[in-house]
Design a protein around this motif. Structure first.
Motif, mmCIF file in Angstrom:
data_model
loop_
_atom_site.group_PDB
_atom_site.id
_atom_site.type_symbol
_atom_site.label_atom_id
_atom_site.label_comp_id
_atom_site.label_asym_id
_atom_site.label_seq_id
_atom_site.Cartn_x
_atom_site.Cartn_y
_atom_site.Cartn_z
ATOM 1 N N PRO A 21 0.811 -1.214 0.000
ATOM 2 C CA PRO A 21 0.000 0.000 0.000
ATOM 3 C C PRO A 21 0.856 1.281 0.000
ATOM 4 C CG PRO A 21 -0.901 -1.587 1.534
ATOM 5 C CD PRO A 21 0.443 -2.114 1.103
ATOM 6 N N TYR A 22 0.305 2.299 -0.618
ATOM 7 C CA TYR A 22 0.927 3.624 -0.689
ATOM 8 C C TYR A 22 -0.196 4.652 -0.717
ATOM 9 C CZ TYR A 22 -0.367 3.502 -5.636
ATOM 10 O OH TYR A 22 -1.078 3.431 -6.814
ATOM 11 N N ILE A 23 0.149 5.903 -0.542
ATOM 12 C CA ILE A 23 -0.820 6.993 -0.640
ATOM 13 C C ILE A 23 -0.716 7.576 -2.044
ATOM 14 C CG2 ILE A 23 -1.516 9.257 0.242
ATOM 15 C CD1 ILE A 23 -2.002 6.990 2.245
ATOM 16 N N ASP A 24 -1.844 7.589 -2.774
ATOM 17 C CA ASP A 24 -1.804 8.093 -4.148
ATOM 18 C C ASP A 24 -1.773 9.623 -4.163
ATOM 19 O OD1 ASP A 24 -4.433 9.077 -3.884
ATOM 20 O OD2 ASP A 24 -5.301 7.624 -5.264
ATOM 21 N N SER A 25 -1.745 10.178 -5.360
ATOM 22 C CA SER A 25 -1.588 11.625 -5.510
ATOM 23 C C SER A 25 -2.765 12.413 -4.940
ATOM 24 C CB SER A 25 -1.386 11.982 -6.984
ATOM 25 O OG SER A 25 -2.527 11.602 -7.734
ATOM 26 N N LEU A 26 -3.908 11.759 -4.732
ATOM 27 C CA LEU A 26 -5.072 12.436 -4.160
ATOM 28 C C LEU A 26 -5.252 12.137 -2.677
ATOM 29 C CD1 LEU A 26 -7.593 11.914 -7.090
ATOM 30 C CD2 LEU A 26 -6.212 13.938 -6.583
ATOM 31 N N GLY A 27 -4.297 11.392 -2.091
ATOM 32 C CA GLY A 27 -4.343 11.127 -0.656
ATOM 33 C C GLY A 27 -5.089 9.868 -0.241
ATOM 34 N N TYR A 28 -5.387 8.988 -1.200
ATOM 35 C CA TYR A 28 -6.085 7.738 -0.884
ATOM 36 C C TYR A 28 -5.088 6.605 -0.673
ATOM 37 C CZ TYR A 28 -10.448 9.823 -2.540
ATOM 38 O OH TYR A 28 -11.546 10.623 -2.700
ATOM 39 N N PRO A 29 -5.304 5.764 0.328
ATOM 40 C CA PRO A 29 -4.486 4.558 0.426
ATOM 41 C C PRO A 29 -4.835 3.657 -0.763
ATOM 42 C CG PRO A 29 -6.234 4.512 2.068
ATOM 43 C CD PRO A 29 -6.308 5.852 1.388
ATOM 44 N N THR A 30 -3.795 3.204 -1.435
ATOM 45 C CA THR A 30 -3.941 2.522 -2.718
ATOM 46 C C THR A 30 -2.921 1.404 -2.792
ATOM 47 O OG1 THR A 30 -4.572 4.668 -3.649
ATOM 48 C CG2 THR A 30 -3.940 2.981 -5.225
ATOM 49 N N LYS A 36 -7.956 1.522 -4.931
ATOM 50 C CA LYS A 36 -8.177 2.298 -3.705
ATOM 51 C C LYS A 36 -8.573 1.349 -2.588
ATOM 52 C CE LYS A 36 -9.165 6.865 -5.381
ATOM 53 N NZ LYS A 36 -9.488 6.897 -6.797
ATOM 54 N N LEU A 37 -7.969 1.548 -1.428
ATOM 55 C CA LEU A 37 -8.212 0.675 -0.276
ATOM 56 C C LEU A 37 -9.150 1.277 0.755
ATOM 57 C CD1 LEU A 37 -4.546 -0.500 0.312
ATOM 58 C CD2 LEU A 37 -6.411 -1.826 -0.705
ATOM 59 N N GLY A 38 -9.178 2.586 0.836
ATOM 60 C CA GLY A 38 -9.959 3.212 1.889
ATOM 61 C C GLY A 38 -10.142 4.688 1.629
ATOM 62 N N PRO A 39 -10.670 5.388 2.631
ATOM 63 C CA PRO A 39 -10.986 6.802 2.461
ATOM 64 C C PRO A 39 -9.737 7.681 2.377
ATOM 65 C CG PRO A 39 -11.398 6.128 4.718
ATOM 66 C CD PRO A 39 -11.041 4.885 3.964
ATOM 67 N N GLN A 40 -9.916 8.798 1.745
ATOM 68 C CA GLN A 40 -8.854 9.795 1.641
ATOM 69 C C GLN A 40 -8.364 10.141 3.044
ATOM 70 O OE1 GLN A 40 -10.170 13.483 -0.151
ATOM 71 N NE2 GLN A 40 -8.275 13.623 -1.323
ATOM 72 N N GLY A 41 -7.049 10.140 3.213
ATOM 73 C CA GLY A 41 -6.459 10.499 4.486
ATOM 74 C C GLY A 41 -6.300 9.352 5.468
ATOM 75 N N ALA A 42 -6.800 8.167 5.136
ATOM 76 C CA ALA A 42 -6.637 7.021 6.037
ATOM 77 C C ALA A 42 -5.156 6.668 6.124
ATOM 78 C CB ALA A 42 -7.437 5.822 5.539
ATOM 79 N N PRO A 43 -4.669 6.375 7.316
ATOM 80 C CA PRO A 43 -3.237 6.097 7.462
ATOM 81 C C PRO A 43 -2.841 4.743 6.862
ATOM 82 C CG PRO A 43 -4.371 5.859 9.563
ATOM 83 C CD PRO A 43 -5.376 6.374 8.575
ATOM 84 N N LEU A 44 -1.650 4.707 6.297
ATOM 85 C CA LEU A 44 -1.135 3.457 5.719
ATOM 86 C C LEU A 44 -0.991 2.358 6.757
ATOM 87 C CD1 LEU A 44 1.602 4.360 3.092
ATOM 88 C CD2 LEU A 44 -0.672 3.418 2.732
ATOM 89 N N SER A 45 -0.817 2.733 8.014
ATOM 90 C CA SER A 45 -0.656 1.725 9.074
ATOM 91 C C SER A 45 -1.880 0.813 9.193
ATOM 92 C CB SER A 45 -0.368 2.403 10.411
ATOM 93 O OG SER A 45 -1.444 3.252 10.767
ATOM 94 N N HIS A 46 -3.003 1.206 8.593
ATOM 95 C CA HIS A 46 -4.202 0.369 8.599
ATOM 96 C C HIS A 46 -4.125 -0.738 7.557
ATOM 97 C CE1 HIS A 46 -6.968 3.608 10.555
ATOM 98 N NE2 HIS A 46 -5.926 3.297 11.296
ATOM 99 N N TYR A 47 -3.119 -0.681 6.679
ATOM 100 C CA TYR A 47 -3.026 -1.608 5.552
ATOM 101 C C TYR A 47 -1.630 -2.229 5.533
ATOM 102 C CZ TYR A 47 -6.979 1.346 4.463
ATOM 103 O OH TYR A 47 -8.148 2.044 4.549
#
Length: 157
Positions: A21-30, A36-47
């Motif tokens: 997992p990484y944070i994409d250019s719009l701030g989504y965990p991806t 997309k894995l979750g909501p915008q701003g969700a921390p990577l530590s959740h994935y």
């Protein structure tokens, strides 16, 4: 000559592959190929996982199947697809995967040119778009395949 679809290797090349997992250019965990894995701003530590190629390809095929079904539900896209050989169909699917089926449906002049099998006009319409300004290299590669109807020499699958 029937060609097999190259949509999976095409999207892997164009979208890129990320196994963790990484944070994409719009701030989504991806992860994977733009999943997309979750909501915008969700921390990577959740994935906390790593994907294999087999898992990525299966997930991608499922997403492609959904995109393809949606494309067939749009009369203008379905009509254009009927005029396309497999490489051209894969190009349209790649565009729909990237910008959504609604985004692809907005290419009215391109779809009309495809209906007329005017491949150079279809390619010109692809290149004269906001999409081409945002992803110019991808648009040029896709337009080359739309013009020729062949993967080679643009792509090496």
């Amino acid at each position: 000559m029937n060609q097999k679809s190259e949509i999976i290797p095409l999207l892997r090349q164009e979208e890129g592959v990320r196994y963790t997992p990484y944070i994409d250019s719009l701030g989504y965990p991806t992860t994977g190929i733009g999943f997309k894995l979750g909501p915008q701003g969700a921390p990577l530590s959740h994935y906390t996982f790593t994907l294999s190629d087999n898992t990525i390809n299966a997930w991608l095929q499922d997403n492609v199947d959904d995109v393809s079904a949606s494309m067939q539900q749009n009369a203008d896209i379905a009509k254009a697809m009927a005029h396309c050989n497999q490489p051209r169909q894969d190009i349209l699917t790649s565009m729909a995967y990237q910008m959504g089926v609604g985004g692809l449906a907005g290419f009215h002049n391109m779809l009309s040119a495809i209906d007329a099998e005017n491949w150079s006009a279809a390619a010109s319409q692809m290149l004269d778009s906001s999409w081409a300004k945002q992803t110019p290299d991808r648009a040029k590669r896709h337009a080359a395949v739309m013009t020729s109807g062949q993967w080679s020499p643009t792509y090496d699958f």
